[in-house]
Write a protein that holds these residues in place. Structure first.
Motif, mmCIF file in Angstrom:
data_model
loop_
_atom_site.group_PDB
_atom_site.id
_atom_site.type_symbol
_atom_site.label_atom_id
_atom_site.label_comp_id
_atom_site.label_asym_id
_atom_site.label_seq_id
_atom_site.Cartn_x
_atom_site.Cartn_y
_atom_site.Cartn_z
ATOM 1 N N GLN A 171 -24.184 31.704 -11.713
ATOM 2 C CA GLN A 171 -25.161 32.687 -12.168
ATOM 3 C C GLN A 171 -24.913 34.040 -11.523
ATOM 4 O O GLN A 171 -24.946 35.075 -12.200
ATOM 5 C CB GLN A 171 -26.582 32.213 -11.850
ATOM 6 C CG GLN A 171 -26.995 31.001 -12.645
ATOM 7 C CD GLN A 171 -28.396 30.561 -12.323
ATOM 8 O OE1 GLN A 171 -29.303 31.385 -12.261
ATOM 9 N NE2 GLN A 171 -28.590 29.264 -12.118
ATOM 10 N N HIS A 172 -24.656 34.031 -10.220
ATOM 11 C CA HIS A 172 -24.452 35.284 -9.487
ATOM 12 C C HIS A 172 -23.121 35.933 -9.849
ATOM 13 O O HIS A 172 -23.060 37.137 -10.110
ATOM 14 C CB HIS A 172 -24.483 35.040 -7.979
ATOM 15 C CG HIS A 172 -25.794 34.535 -7.484
ATOM 16 N ND1 HIS A 172 -26.000 34.218 -6.173
ATOM 17 C CD2 HIS A 172 -26.970 34.266 -8.108
ATOM 18 C CE1 HIS A 172 -27.230 33.791 -6.003
ATOM 19 N NE2 HIS A 172 -27.832 33.817 -7.177
ATOM 20 N N LEU B 280 -24.511 37.251 -14.208
ATOM 21 C CA LEU B 280 -25.006 38.630 -14.122
ATOM 22 C C LEU B 280 -24.015 39.638 -14.717
ATOM 23 O O LEU B 280 -24.426 40.492 -15.515
ATOM 24 C CB LEU B 280 -25.354 38.995 -12.677
ATOM 25 C CG LEU B 280 -26.658 38.398 -12.147
ATOM 26 C CD1 LEU B 280 -26.780 38.621 -10.647
ATOM 27 C CD2 LEU B 280 -27.855 38.988 -12.870
ATOM 28 N N GLU C 88 -24.690 42.083 -17.988
ATOM 29 C CA GLU C 88 -24.461 43.531 -17.990
ATOM 30 C C GLU C 88 -23.535 43.921 -19.143
ATOM 31 O O GLU C 88 -23.736 44.955 -19.785
ATOM 32 C CB GLU C 88 -23.867 43.994 -16.668
ATOM 33 C CG GLU C 88 -24.890 44.059 -15.547
ATOM 34 C CD GLU C 88 -24.352 44.781 -14.340
ATOM 35 O OE1 GLU C 88 -24.670 45.979 -14.180
ATOM 36 O OE2 GLU C 88 -23.610 44.149 -13.558
ATOM 37 N N LEU D 241 -33.929 36.599 -14.435
ATOM 38 C CA LEU D 241 -33.804 37.548 -13.331
ATOM 39 C C LEU D 241 -34.845 37.267 -12.248
ATOM 40 O O LEU D 241 -34.552 37.369 -11.058
ATOM 41 C CB LEU D 241 -33.927 38.984 -13.845
ATOM 42 C CG LEU D 241 -32.779 39.466 -14.733
ATOM 43 C CD1 LEU D 241 -33.118 40.818 -15.352
ATOM 44 C CD2 LEU D 241 -31.471 39.515 -13.959
ATOM 45 N N LEU E 224 -33.651 34.168 -10.341
ATOM 46 C CA LEU E 224 -32.553 34.504 -9.426
ATOM 47 C C LEU E 224 -33.076 35.114 -8.138
ATOM 48 O O LEU E 224 -32.596 34.803 -7.054
ATOM 49 C CB LEU E 224 -31.584 35.488 -10.092
ATOM 50 C CG LEU E 224 -30.589 34.914 -11.065
ATOM 51 C CD1 LEU E 224 -29.777 36.031 -11.702
ATOM 52 C CD2 LEU E 224 -29.667 33.931 -10.376
ATOM 53 N N ARG E 225 -34.036 35.972 -8.266
ATOM 54 C CA ARG E 225 -34.584 36.653 -7.083
ATOM 55 C C ARG E 225 -35.356 35.673 -6.202
ATOM 56 O O ARG E 225 -35.343 35.802 -4.984
ATOM 57 C CB ARG E 225 -35.487 37.800 -7.536
ATOM 58 C CG ARG E 225 -35.838 38.749 -6.453
ATOM 59 C CD ARG E 225 -34.585 39.437 -5.976
ATOM 60 N NE ARG E 225 -34.939 40.480 -5.042
ATOM 61 C CZ ARG E 225 -34.166 40.854 -4.056
ATOM 62 N NH1 ARG E 225 -32.997 40.304 -3.878
ATOM 63 N NH2 ARG E 225 -34.545 41.806 -3.255
ATOM 64 N N LEU F 79 -29.244 37.128 -2.738
ATOM 65 C CA LEU F 79 -28.071 37.422 -3.544
ATOM 66 C C LEU F 79 -27.054 38.134 -2.656
ATOM 67 O O LEU F 79 -27.434 38.917 -1.792
ATOM 68 C CB LEU F 79 -28.445 38.338 -4.714
ATOM 69 C CG LEU F 79 -29.500 37.814 -5.689
ATOM 70 C CD1 LEU F 79 -29.927 38.918 -6.640
ATOM 71 C CD2 LEU F 79 -28.970 36.635 -6.465
ATOM 72 N N ALA G 228 -23.871 40.639 -6.414
ATOM 73 C CA ALA G 228 -24.897 40.112 -7.309
ATOM 74 C C ALA G 228 -26.175 40.948 -7.217
ATOM 75 O O ALA G 228 -26.801 41.239 -8.236
ATOM 76 C CB ALA G 228 -25.188 38.648 -6.987
ATOM 77 N N LEU G 229 -26.548 41.339 -6.010
ATOM 78 C CA LEU G 229 -27.753 42.155 -5.843
ATOM 79 C C LEU G 229 -27.593 43.496 -6.548
ATOM 80 O O LEU G 229 -28.518 43.971 -7.205
ATOM 81 C CB LEU G 229 -28.065 42.361 -4.362
ATOM 82 C CG LEU G 229 -29.296 43.215 -4.055
ATOM 83 C CD1 LEU G 229 -30.546 42.613 -4.668
ATOM 84 C CD2 LEU G 229 -29.449 43.388 -2.551
ATOM 85 N N TRP H 65 -27.983 42.842 -10.216
ATOM 86 C CA TRP H 65 -29.374 42.488 -10.482
ATOM 87 C C TRP H 65 -30.239 43.746 -10.506
ATOM 88 O O TRP H 65 -31.042 43.932 -11.417
ATOM 89 C CB TRP H 65 -29.862 41.514 -9.410
ATOM 90 C CG TRP H 65 -31.219 40.952 -9.644
ATOM 91 C CD1 TRP H 65 -31.527 39.810 -10.314
ATOM 92 C CD2 TRP H 65 -32.468 41.495 -9.194
ATOM 93 N NE1 TRP H 65 -32.889 39.607 -10.312
ATOM 94 C CE2 TRP H 65 -33.485 40.625 -9.630
ATOM 95 C CE3 TRP H 65 -32.823 42.608 -8.466
ATOM 96 C CZ2 TRP H 65 -34.825 40.859 -9.361
ATOM 97 C CZ3 TRP H 65 -34.165 42.852 -8.206
ATOM 98 C CH2 TRP H 65 -35.157 41.981 -8.649
ATOM 99 N N VAL I 237 -32.399 45.191 -13.668
ATOM 100 C CA VAL I 237 -33.855 45.341 -13.560
ATOM 101 C C VAL I 237 -34.254 46.805 -13.703
ATOM 102 O O VAL I 237 -35.180 47.139 -14.448
ATOM 103 C CB VAL I 237 -34.374 44.742 -12.231
ATOM 104 C CG1 VAL I 237 -35.838 45.100 -12.004
ATOM 105 C CG2 VAL I 237 -34.189 43.229 -12.235
#
Length: 95
Positions: free
Chosen positions: A25-26, A30, A34, A55, A58-59, A64, A68-69, A72, A76
């Motif tokens: 996922q990370h 992601l 995008e 999302l 995931l958080r 992350l 990944a952060l 993310w 967001v």
């Protein structure tokens, strides 16, 4: 990638990603999201049901890594700037 620019493709990706290991996922999910959105947040804001749920998950599932952060936050922030209510809520939680 097929489905670029399609809200249904973003939701399908989010639904699939939720069934995979967090590492995938990370590292893959992601960036794929995008790519599907391709900076066209206005076309996706408030048109996707599963994207903001994913999302959020995931958080909440743990920290992350930096890459990944970064992705993310871009997702967001882009969705929130386009008026997506779920993304705005995620921003508030993250403050």
């Amino acid at each position: 990638m097929a489905g670029c620019g399609e809200a249904k493709a973003a939701d399908a990706l989010a639904r699939f990603a939720r069934t995979t290991h967090s590492t995938w996922q990370h590292a893959t999910g992601l960036p794929w999201l995008e790519h599907v959105i391709d900076g066209r947040y206005d076309d996706f804001a408030n048109h996707c049901w599963y994207v903001t749920r994913w999302l959020t998950d995931l958080r909440e599932t743990g920290p992350l890594d930096a890459a990944a952060l970064s992705g993310w936050l871009r997702l967001v922030d882009g969705l929130a700037a386009a008026g997506d209510r779920g993304a705005v809520e995620l921003q508030r939680i993250d403050e």
